[in-house]
Design a protein around this motif. Sequence first.
Motif, PDB file in Angstrom:
ATOM      1  N   VAL A  11       0.836  -1.203   0.000  1.00  0.00           N
ATOM      2  CA  VAL A  11       0.000   0.000   0.000  1.00  0.00           C
ATOM      3  C   VAL A  11       0.874   1.258   0.000  1.00  0.00           C
ATOM      4  O   VAL A  11       0.549   2.254  -0.657  1.00  0.00           O
ATOM      5  N   ALA A  12       1.987   1.216   0.720  1.00  0.00           N
ATOM      6  CA  ALA A  12       2.897   2.371   0.749  1.00  0.00           C
ATOM      7  C   ALA A  12       3.447   2.655  -0.646  1.00  0.00           C
ATOM      8  O   ALA A  12       3.529   3.817  -1.071  1.00  0.00           O
ATOM      9  N   THR A  13       3.807   1.611  -1.389  1.00  0.00           N
ATOM     10  CA  THR A  13       4.302   1.834  -2.754  1.00  0.00           C
ATOM     11  C   THR A  13       3.175   2.340  -3.659  1.00  0.00           C
ATOM     12  O   THR A  13       3.421   3.130  -4.571  1.00  0.00           O
ATOM     13  N   GLU A  14       1.954   1.893  -3.406  1.00  0.00           N
ATOM     14  CA  GLU A  14       0.817   2.350  -4.197  1.00  0.00           C
ATOM     15  C   GLU A  14       0.600   3.854  -4.036  1.00  0.00           C
ATOM     16  O   GLU A  14       0.199   4.533  -4.982  1.00  0.00           O
ATOM     17  N   THR A  15       0.856   4.378  -2.857  1.00  0.00           N
ATOM     18  CA  THR A  15       0.703   5.813  -2.633  1.00  0.00           C
ATOM     19  C   THR A  15       1.581   6.596  -3.596  1.00  0.00           C
ATOM     20  O   THR A  15       1.176   7.631  -4.135  1.00  0.00           O
ATOM     21  N   THR A  26     -11.424 -13.988   2.924  1.00  0.00           N
ATOM     22  CA  THR A  26     -12.254 -13.796   4.104  1.00  0.00           C
ATOM     23  C   THR A  26     -12.188 -12.379   4.664  1.00  0.00           C
ATOM     24  O   THR A  26     -12.919 -12.052   5.588  1.00  0.00           O
ATOM     25  N   ALA A  27     -11.306 -11.562   4.130  1.00  0.00           N
ATOM     26  CA  ALA A  27     -11.173 -10.188   4.646  1.00  0.00           C
ATOM     27  C   ALA A  27     -10.963  -9.209   3.506  1.00  0.00           C
ATOM     28  O   ALA A  27     -10.229  -8.237   3.643  1.00  0.00           O
ATOM     29  N   GLN A  28     -11.604  -9.465   2.368  1.00  0.00           N
ATOM     30  CA  GLN A  28     -11.416  -8.597   1.206  1.00  0.00           C
ATOM     31  C   GLN A  28     -11.783  -7.157   1.499  1.00  0.00           C
ATOM     32  O   GLN A  28     -11.087  -6.225   1.091  1.00  0.00           O
ATOM     33  N   GLY A  29     -12.899  -6.950   2.184  1.00  0.00           N
ATOM     34  CA  GLY A  29     -13.330  -5.586   2.473  1.00  0.00           C
ATOM     35  C   GLY A  29     -12.305  -4.830   3.290  1.00  0.00           C
ATOM     36  O   GLY A  29     -11.957  -3.687   2.975  1.00  0.00           O
ATOM     37  N   ALA A  30     -11.812  -5.465   4.353  1.00  0.00           N
ATOM     38  CA  ALA A  30     -10.831  -4.804   5.215  1.00  0.00           C
ATOM     39  C   ALA A  30      -9.549  -4.497   4.453  1.00  0.00           C
ATOM     40  O   ALA A  30      -8.968  -3.415   4.577  1.00  0.00           O
ATOM     41  N   TYR A  31      -9.095  -5.445   3.636  1.00  0.00           N
ATOM     42  CA  TYR A  31      -7.855  -5.247   2.890  1.00  0.00           C
ATOM     43  C   TYR A  31      -8.011  -4.171   1.816  1.00  0.00           C
ATOM     44  O   TYR A  31      -7.138  -3.302   1.657  1.00  0.00           O
ATOM     45  N   LEU A  32      -9.110  -4.216   1.063  1.00  0.00           N
ATOM     46  CA  LEU A  32      -9.314  -3.203   0.034  1.00  0.00           C
ATOM     47  C   LEU A  32      -9.537  -1.829   0.661  1.00  0.00           C
ATOM     48  O   LEU A  32      -9.207  -0.803   0.058  1.00  0.00           O
ATOM     49  N   GLY A  33     -10.094  -1.806   1.868  1.00  0.00           N
ATOM     50  CA  GLY A  33     -10.235  -0.540   2.577  1.00  0.00           C
ATOM     51  C   GLY A  33      -8.882   0.071   2.909  1.00  0.00           C
ATOM     52  O   GLY A  33      -8.666   1.274   2.746  1.00  0.00           O
ATOM     53  N   VAL A  34      -7.955  -0.765   3.356  1.00  0.00           N
ATOM     54  CA  VAL A  34      -6.597  -0.276   3.637  1.00  0.00           C
ATOM     55  C   VAL A  34      -5.908   0.141   2.345  1.00  0.00           C
ATOM     56  O   VAL A  34      -5.198   1.152   2.301  1.00  0.00           O
ATOM     57  N   HIS A  35      -6.140  -0.610   1.275  1.00  0.00           N
ATOM     58  CA  HIS A  35      -5.561  -0.215  -0.016  1.00  0.00           C
ATOM     59  C   HIS A  35      -6.102   1.141  -0.463  1.00  0.00           C
ATOM     60  O   HIS A  35      -5.388   1.937  -1.080  1.00  0.00           O
ATOM     61  N   GLY A  36      -7.357   1.419  -0.136  1.00  0.00           N
ATOM     62  CA  GLY A  36      -7.935   2.710  -0.490  1.00  0.00           C
ATOM     63  C   GLY A  36      -7.231   3.884   0.166  1.00  0.00           C
ATOM     64  O   GLY A  36      -7.350   5.028  -0.302  1.00  0.00           O
ATOM     65  N   LEU A  37      -6.495   3.616   1.245  1.00  0.00           N
ATOM     66  CA  LEU A  37      -5.738   4.689   1.898  1.00  0.00           C
ATOM     67  C   LEU A  37      -4.676   5.264   0.979  1.00  0.00           C
ATOM     68  O   LEU A  37      -4.318   6.445   1.095  1.00  0.00           O
ATOM     69  N   ALA A  38      -4.166   4.447   0.057  1.00  0.00           N
ATOM     70  CA  ALA A  38      -3.103   4.922  -0.835  1.00  0.00           C
ATOM     71  C   ALA A  38      -3.584   6.084  -1.686  1.00  0.00           C
ATOM     72  O   ALA A  38      -2.924   7.130  -1.774  1.00  0.00           O
ATOM     73  N   GLN A  39      -4.736   5.923  -2.298  1.00  0.00           N
ATOM     74  CA  GLN A  39      -5.262   6.994  -3.145  1.00  0.00           C
ATOM     75  C   GLN A  39      -5.696   8.187  -2.313  1.00  0.00           C
ATOM     76  O   GLN A  39      -5.532   9.342  -2.729  1.00  0.00           O
ATOM     77  N   SER A  40      -6.243   7.916  -1.124  1.00  0.00           N
ATOM     78  CA  SER A  40      -6.650   9.017  -0.251  1.00  0.00           C
ATOM     79  C   SER A  40      -5.443   9.821   0.214  1.00  0.00           C
ATOM     80  O   SER A  40      -5.460  11.057   0.208  1.00  0.00           O
ATOM     81  N   ALA A  41      -4.382   9.130   0.622  1.00  0.00           N
ATOM     82  CA  ALA A  41      -3.179   9.817   1.098  1.00  0.00           C
ATOM     83  C   ALA A  41      -2.524  10.606  -0.025  1.00  0.00           C
ATOM     84  O   ALA A  41      -1.973  11.694   0.193  1.00  0.00           O
ATOM     85  N   GLN A  42      -2.600  10.078  -1.239  1.00  0.00           N
ATOM     86  CA  GLN A  42      -2.003  10.766  -2.382  1.00  0.00           C
ATOM     87  C   GLN A  42      -2.636  12.123  -2.611  1.00  0.00           C
ATOM     88  O   GLN A  42      -1.976  13.052  -3.101  1.00  0.00           O
TER      89      GLN A  42
END
Length: 402
Positions: free
Chosen positions: A208-212, A330-346
């Motif tokens: 996720v950090a690299t995605e930012t 089993t935790a797609q929502g939680a993981y994709l939610g954290v991934h969404g932080l990359a675009q938000s932080a950007q």
Amino acid sequence: MLWIALVDRTGSGLWAAVSVLYFTYVTGLSVTQVGTLAAVSGAIGIAGAPLGGRIADRLPLTRVLISLQILRALASLALLTTDNYALLLAFSAAGSFGDRAANVLTKLYATRVSGPDRVRYQAVTRTVANAGWALGGLTAAAALTIGTTTAYQWLLTGDALSFVAAALLTVRCAEPPSPARTIATSKDPAPTTRPANPWRDRGYLAYVATETVLFLDDAVFKVGLPLWIAHSDQAPHGLAPLLMVLNNLMVVALQVPLARFGATTAAARSLLLPLSAAFALGGVAMALSATGGAFTAALFLTTSAVAFTMAEMLHATVSWELSVALAPGTAQGAYLGVHGLAQSAQRSIGPLAVTAAIATGPLGWTAFGATIAVTCVFQHRLVRDQLSRTALSVPPVTVSEH
């Protein structure tokens, strides 16, 4: 869901084009107040991605998405009711929170219903969304020729109504199957394991950090190119909106054809190498645009816009596939939610990065492109290691009927 994307983005296009003007001319905010409002509401909106994803692992996704669309509609309409700065800040923050959460849930819905065709689905969705943005932006541009307070208010009302329409359309959507929520009877054994936690997954957090960094192409078109052209002695200032149009047309025309090159997880990972080259070329072309006259500047700025648009489309394909492939079912929502932080932080980091490149000059743009290019190569290695670990399955979480 494609109709929802079109309606949602058309409404967002109405508001995004005039939000700064509305707060300046209708509510009477100063430049500092507008900037603070955007920064604070954006910072609060960052929380929407992980919270929305986690909630969607526990509740029916469509119901949560409908609630978020209603929240966005109410927040937009509430802006019409006041010019009090504190209230405008609160309403903008609520809308930003709903926007980031809804984006993650829409992606999660697509992941669950499209299965192995998720990359193509994402490409079609992006194409439709860009068409909506263009339609909304053109409508806003036409309305701005009137230039009255009423025109601004109607654009904001149109944005709110688009969320209402999206909520009504979501009611018609079936609830997708969720690997995190299966039905169990009282005779079934109680689950002995907890769903995976993305906050304890160091590998996914590093991804996720690299995605930012890779999402910085967004700041290039929204801030970097317009400012660079505005402060250039050679580049024609009228080129800025034309390059935005070029970006939009390329996405609409090429996003779906390019998606086939990242149709599998391995193929998506391989795209990180040409993605690295596209970012590097974009940065070098921006730097070279300062080395000649008007024709040279226009030529290299156009080249840079094409390169960064190619990077945007390739990264959209790569990001969609890898963010899902690296997340336990089993935790797609939680993981994709954290991934969404990359675009938000950007959204907070991006403007600072491109303004730093502009302040440094041609060397700054070269370093900007090179930094993202190196990050692509690093992610290519990081993802290989992570995918080998993701092969270990996690037992599903059950939801008891009693």
